[in-house]
Design an enzyme around this catalytic site. Structure first.
Site, PDB file in Angstrom:
ATOM      1  CD  GLU A 285      -2.809  -0.545   2.788  1.00 42.72           C
ATOM      2  OE1 GLU A 285      -2.819   0.386   3.100  1.00 42.72           O
ATOM      3  OE2 GLU A 285      -3.693  -1.680   3.170  1.00 42.72           O
ATOM      4  CD  GLU A 336     -12.262   1.144  -0.056  1.00 43.60           C
ATOM      5  OE1 GLU A 336     -12.980   0.300   0.569  1.00 43.60           O
ATOM      6  OE2 GLU A 336     -11.141   1.339  -0.313  1.00 43.60           O
ATOM      7  CE  LYS A 339      -9.923   2.980   4.183  1.00 44.85           C
ATOM      8  NZ  LYS A 339      -9.406   1.535   4.813  1.00 44.85           N
ATOM      9  CD  GLU A 345      -7.838   5.989   6.747  1.00 49.15           C
ATOM     10  OE1 GLU A 345      -7.862   4.735   5.995  1.00 49.15           O
ATOM     11  OE2 GLU A 345      -6.418   5.885   7.115  1.00 49.15           O
TER      12      GLU A 345
END
Length: 364
Positions: A285, A336, A339, A345
């Protein structure tokens, strides 16, 4: 294309007719091939070292077939999944995309204690999709040490062993590698990079993991976020964004112009201290948020700058491993909305849920 071929000057002899016909045919075929390549998108011209993390923590995301088609259209050849979602795995059949599939942290204890469960997991989530899905890695747990998931840390090593045994029983050892993903919380010292070492507290977790990787030839998955380091220190943004125009860190004979390399090399130094310098690091990541906080640096422009430079940089390797490309997965495919914690985030995506780019980026 046909009209351009038809306007060629007329030949004056039979032999020149034949030669000119062949010449024109080559020109036309070349144009046809180029047109066909353009029509298929830039998949074949994608960066072979760069993949994307495809998370599913959103209630407004496109369907897996739509998401996988988007990935292919952008020339992305690798994808990291956090769970073996059946819809996503089915969408990946016969795409040629290399898959890094995760084992949920919640499954670690049972995988560690029950070999039959591990064999069943491999049967349901791996063997059932072969050979149509190109599995490259099974990542057993994500950021277990140094997070709220640390209650599972003792199970990571045994779980990796059982998953490997299940893979081996199917004759897939060496074809699908078993590993785990860690982040910089495992480090006791990371500066300068040559002094990198795992912390004493992380040692009971890392030593069996590293031994397993040495024994099986698998890489260590490492989540690398210069964004969070910069957020904590608020020093030298160009160094974090790959835009420094001169050396920033002098470490013996090594010179560093970006924080990403320094972080990766500090972990290579830690592996060397365990006698495991041969273990390769895969960056599982890395990314930069485009919003979520009014801090002046979690911006679309900085996210675009970081990720574009990351794509261009990883083929070069690091100062400790020059010329050795770093396989890297950008976090993440989509913003998203589920999250947690809410904030940055939810803004690491390259694309909005409607598949519109958050910012332009060239993956080639």
């Amino acid at each position: 294309m046909a009209s351009s071929c038809a306007t060629m000057a007329q030949p004056k002899t039979i032999s020149s007719i034949n030669l000119l016909f062949m010449y024109v045919l080559l020109i036309c075929l070349g144009g046809r091939i180029a047109t066909m390549a353009a029509a298929t998108g830039d998949y074949e011209n994608g960066n072979e070292h760069v993949g994307v993390c495809y998370g599913l923590l959103g209630n407004n995301l496109p369907s897996p077939p739509e998401a996988i088609q988007l990935i292919r259209s952008k020339g992305i050849r690798k994808v990291r999944l956090y769970d073996p979602d059946a819809g996503v795995l089915n969408a990946l059949r016969n795409t040629g995309i290399q898959v890094n599939v995760g084992v949920s942290n919640d499954d670690l204890k049972r995988l560690a204690e029950d070999l039959d469960f591990a064999k069943d997991w491999v049967q349901r989530h791996i063997l059932a999709y072969l050979p149509e899905v190109d599995f490259r890695y099974i990542t057993v747990g994500n950021e277990v040490f140094g997070t709220t998931a640390e209650v599972h840390a003792q199970y990571v090593g045994p779980a990796m062993g059982h998953v490997y045994d299940a893979i081996s029983s199917a004759g897939l050892q060496g074809k699908i590698m078993v590993t785990t993903a860690v982040h910089m919380a495992v480090m006791g010292t990371s500066y300068p990079p040559s002094a990198g070492s795992f912390s004493d507290r992380a040692a009971p977790f890392m030593r069996p993991v590293v031994k397993f990787l040495v024994d099986t030839g698998a890489p260590l998955m490492l989540n690398v976020y210069p964004y969070f380091t910069y957020k904590g220190m608020r020093q030298n943004l160009p160094y974090a964004l790959f835009t420094a125009n001169s050396d920033v860190v002098y470490d013996g004979q090594l010179r560093y112009r970006n924080l990403f390399d320094a972080m990766v090399d500090s972990v290579y130094s830690a592996l060397e201290r365990y006698g495991a310098g041969q273990v390769r690091i895969v960056v599982s990541e890395s990314g930069w948020p485009s919003g979520g906080e009014n801090d002046g640096f979690s911006t679309i422009e900085n996210a675009r700058t970081y990720n574009q430079n990351l794509v261009r940089h990883v083929a070069q390797g690091t100062p400790k491993r020059p010329g050795t490309p770093i396989e890297t997965y950008i976090f993440a495919l989509f913003n998203e909305n589920q999250k947690t914690p809410q904030g940055t985030e939810n803004h690491f995506g390259l694309f909005y849920p409607n598949m519109v780019p958050v910012y332009p980026i060239d993956f080639s």
